[in-house]
Write a protein that holds these residues in place. Sequence first.
Motif, short mmCIF file in Angstrom:
data_model
loop_
_atom_site.label_atom_id
_atom_site.label_comp_id
_atom_site.label_asym_id
_atom_site.label_seq_id
_atom_site.Cartn_x
_atom_site.Cartn_y
_atom_site.Cartn_z
N GLU A 44 16.85 90.66 83.33
CA GLU A 44 17.02 91.28 82.01
C GLU A 44 18.07 92.39 82.07
OE1 GLU A 44 14.20 93.10 78.47
OE2 GLU A 44 13.56 93.29 80.55
N LEU A 47 21.56 90.79 82.15
CA LEU A 47 21.98 90.22 80.87
C LEU A 47 22.25 91.30 79.82
CD1 LEU A 47 19.50 87.20 80.73
CD2 LEU A 47 21.97 87.11 81.09
N ASN A 48 21.57 92.43 79.92
CA ASN A 48 21.78 93.51 78.95
C ASN A 48 23.12 94.21 79.13
OD1 ASN A 48 19.62 93.58 77.13
ND2 ASN A 48 18.27 94.45 78.66
N SER A 55 26.75 86.93 74.90
CA SER A 55 25.40 86.43 75.13
C SER A 55 25.19 85.08 74.45
CB SER A 55 24.37 87.44 74.60
OG SER A 55 24.43 88.65 75.30
N LEU A 58 27.06 82.47 76.45
CA LEU A 58 26.30 82.14 77.66
C LEU A 58 25.10 81.26 77.31
CD1 LEU A 58 25.83 82.49 80.69
CD2 LEU A 58 24.56 84.60 80.16
N THR A 62 24.59 77.65 78.86
CA THR A 62 23.35 77.39 79.60
C THR A 62 22.60 76.22 78.99
OG1 THR A 62 23.18 79.74 80.18
CG2 THR A 62 21.21 78.41 80.43
N GLN A 140 19.59 89.79 74.27
CA GLN A 140 19.81 89.43 75.68
C GLN A 140 18.50 89.13 76.40
OE1 GLN A 140 21.25 91.87 74.01
NE2 GLN A 140 23.42 92.03 74.50
N LEU A 143 17.39 85.57 76.35
CA LEU A 143 18.16 84.62 77.15
C LEU A 143 17.48 84.28 78.47
CD1 LEU A 143 21.92 85.65 76.93
CD2 LEU A 143 21.04 83.33 76.83
N ILE A 144 16.58 85.16 78.91
CA ILE A 144 15.96 85.00 80.22
C ILE A 144 15.28 83.65 80.36
CG2 ILE A 144 14.20 85.89 81.80
CD1 ILE A 144 14.73 88.67 80.63
N VAL A 147 17.72 80.70 80.71
CA VAL A 147 18.38 80.69 82.03
C VAL A 147 17.42 80.17 83.10
CG1 VAL A 147 19.33 82.16 83.84
CG2 VAL A 147 20.01 82.53 81.47
N VAL A 168 28.40 85.56 84.55
CA VAL A 168 27.92 86.89 84.14
C VAL A 168 28.86 87.98 84.64
CG1 VAL A 168 26.08 88.58 84.43
CG2 VAL A 168 25.52 86.22 83.92
N THR A 172 30.55 90.47 82.03
CA THR A 172 30.29 91.91 82.11
C THR A 172 31.59 92.70 82.11
OG1 THR A 172 28.26 91.50 83.36
CG2 THR A 172 29.17 93.72 83.46
#
Length: 244
Positions: A44, A47-48, A55, A58, A62, A140, A143-144, A147, A168, A172
Amino acid sequence: MKNLKKAPDVISESKSIGHIIDYKWTPKLMEKLIDPIEENEYLEKILNQIGHKASMALAAATLEWVFWRYKALSTKSEDIRQRIEAIWSSIENPENTDALIFDAELDHPANGYINGPIWVSLMNIRIIDILYKKGSNFLQSELIGLVLLARHVTPKKKSFDKWFEDSVSKLTELFPNQNPLMTYDIEDSIYDFSSEPVICRQFFFDPSFEYSEDASKKALLDFISNIDYEKNQYCLKKKEYASA
């Protein structure tokens, strides 16, 4: 539809396409994928660090791992395809798509080694889409589950891990979260992503793609232009952003 005709090399190399169903699938595992935040604080936090359009991009990329895993195994893969197209279209402009509804009551989750993962992926992407269009700082975190699901059903997990880590890392650096500290402090705060640059599918799947705002915008519009609006129930004809 012309989109998603050929699997990206990284997904093919992961043995996702046509591989036997050899992963575990239980009600307990499914529950963890639906509500995975407590046990995945590190993911987390990672992703944040990325912005909202990043996001969403992604999420689309994904979800494509899930699409290719089940393309030859279930006709429901077409539902996944339509949502992938809708997400990319929404990155260009959220007004380009309708809500990604699939199970309005959310009280009849599908089970089984194929229908179960597909149901979880569709539920996840529905919530992600809602939070994106709301400008929610909790985007975000949602999204966990997606993924973790994509990784779980991928035969060669090292391939997925490297792809995810590389993606990622680039996101980032190029598309940082504009408001990372407000994610938990102010629940109703709004994230304004309107000025964030768009991202395209090639960013994730084409090693030769050199990112620039113009190149990314052109590639994204190219993808959107190949959407069949008669077959995709979520995509609307492209609208232009209103002048600032």
